[in-house]
Write a protein that holds these residues in place. Structure first.
Motif, PDB file in Angstrom:
ATOM      1  N   ASP A  64      -4.003   3.977  -2.014  1.00  0.00           N
ATOM      2  CA  ASP A  64      -2.674   3.416  -2.272  1.00  0.00           C
ATOM      3  C   ASP A  64      -2.775   2.184  -3.169  1.00  0.00           C
ATOM      4  N   GLU A 103       5.857  10.284  -3.895  1.00  0.00           N
ATOM      5  CA  GLU A 103       5.994  10.118  -2.484  1.00  0.00           C
ATOM      6  C   GLU A 103       7.463  10.050  -2.098  1.00  0.00           C
ATOM      7  N   HIS A 115      -4.294   9.283  -3.079  1.00  0.00           N
ATOM      8  CA  HIS A 115      -3.061   8.511  -3.261  1.00  0.00           C
ATOM      9  C   HIS A 115      -3.376   7.208  -3.988  1.00  0.00           C
ATOM     10  N   HIS A 155       1.002   9.920   4.243  1.00  0.00           N
ATOM     11  CA  HIS A 155       0.047   9.002   3.629  1.00  0.00           C
ATOM     12  C   HIS A 155       0.075   7.639   4.323  1.00  0.00           C
ATOM     13  N   HIS A 158      -2.100   4.593  -7.547  1.00  0.00           N
ATOM     14  CA  HIS A 158      -0.969   4.284  -8.435  1.00  0.00           C
ATOM     15  C   HIS A 158      -1.433   3.698  -9.767  1.00  0.00           C
TER      16      HIS A 158
HETATM   17 ZN    ZN Z   1       2.025   4.817  -2.597  1.00  0.00          ZN
END
Ligand code: ZN
Ligand code: ZN
Length: 264
Positions: A205, A94, A5, A155, A7
């Motif tokens: 994340d 997500e 996960h 997550h 970004h």
């Molecule tokens: Zn995220």
């Protein structure tokens, strides 16, 4: 290690020209061999697909975050259905519920979450779930045959150990990130120790939630080893064993990911 996960589709991961490429190089040097870039709205989902199509070792997830529930249009719905056929798209996400910030009304969040669960089910894809202060409602929506069949991950796990075990029973994995390294995150620590090793995934994340000692600064996938070390400590096993198992789990959770990894 596989960062399940991240970004790289977020503006903060592209602030300076070439910065994202340098960050990817730092991650590779730190032992990260796979990445899932996760979308949260139309633009970021499109970017996630683009990144996965142009970078080896990357998969994409596409979806509308609960914050954006009111931006869920017919156009977005059609895009999702089309992306779901793209082999670089490894999951729908997500998606989920966020009652902490409640940026979209709960009714809209629920409707959009349920619709995206249907799209994942039709495409036989796993789901990446964002859940904040909404575990009871999220777990009841996830209690369905398609989730048992195609699975997914909750997550950035933040629930209780009891909720963790309930999530496992639904056929899902749990994603552990930077918060695992925070001293006060007792629920996260107990959850990481309570569930079967086979249900643990690692994530960053990034750019959010940097692990200690980088807390408060921009996160990046190169820091994932700090999370792995902490989860291994909590389980009383070596970091090597934890990392190996988490890699196996990631491939199992996201069947479309392995063919995208160099040397598989
Ligand atoms: Zn995220
Ligand atoms: Zn999230």
């Amino acid at each position: 290690m596989i960062d399940t996960h991240c970004h790289y589709n977020h503006p903060q991961m592209n602030l300076h020209e070439g910065d994202a490429e340098q960050s990817i190089a730092r991650a590779s040097a730190a032992g990260v061999t796979g990445f899932i870039v996760v979308g949260y709205d139309l633009e970021s989902s499109r970017r996630a697909v683009e990144i996965a199509e142009t970078h080896p070792n990357f998969g994409a997830a596409v979806g509308m975050h609960p914050h954006g529930a009111q931006q869920y249009t017919e156009e977005f719905d059609l895009c999702l259905q089309e992306w779901a056929h793209n082999p670089v798209v490894v999951a729908i996400g997500e998606i989920g519920l966020d009652y902490y910030r409640n940026i979209s009304p709960a009714d809209d969040q629920t409707r959009v979450f349920a619709r995206q669960l249907d799209i994942a089910s039709n495409a036989k894809l796993p789901v990446i779930i964002h859940c904040r202060d909404a575990y009871a409602d999220a777990l009841s929506l996830l209690d369905r045959e398609s989730v048992k069949a195609f699975g997914g991950v909750m997550h950035c796990w933040a629930g209780s150990p009891e909720q963790a075990l309930q999530t496992v029973t639904l056929g899902m994995h749990l994603g552990f990130g930077g918060t695992t390294t925070y001293a006060k995150a007792q629920n996260v620590h107990e959850s990481a120790a309570a569930i079967p090793l086979s249900r643990i995934l690692l994530e960053t994340d990034c750019p959010y939630l940097s692990p200690v000692p980088h807390r408060g600064k921009r996160n990046e996938p190169a820091y994932i080893k700090l999370v792995a070390n902490r989860v291994a400590d909590l389980r009383g096993i070596s970091a090597e064993e934890l990392i190996e198992e988490a890699d196996v789990n990631s491939r199992q959770c996201f069947p479309r990911l392995a063919p995208l990894l160099k040397g598989n």
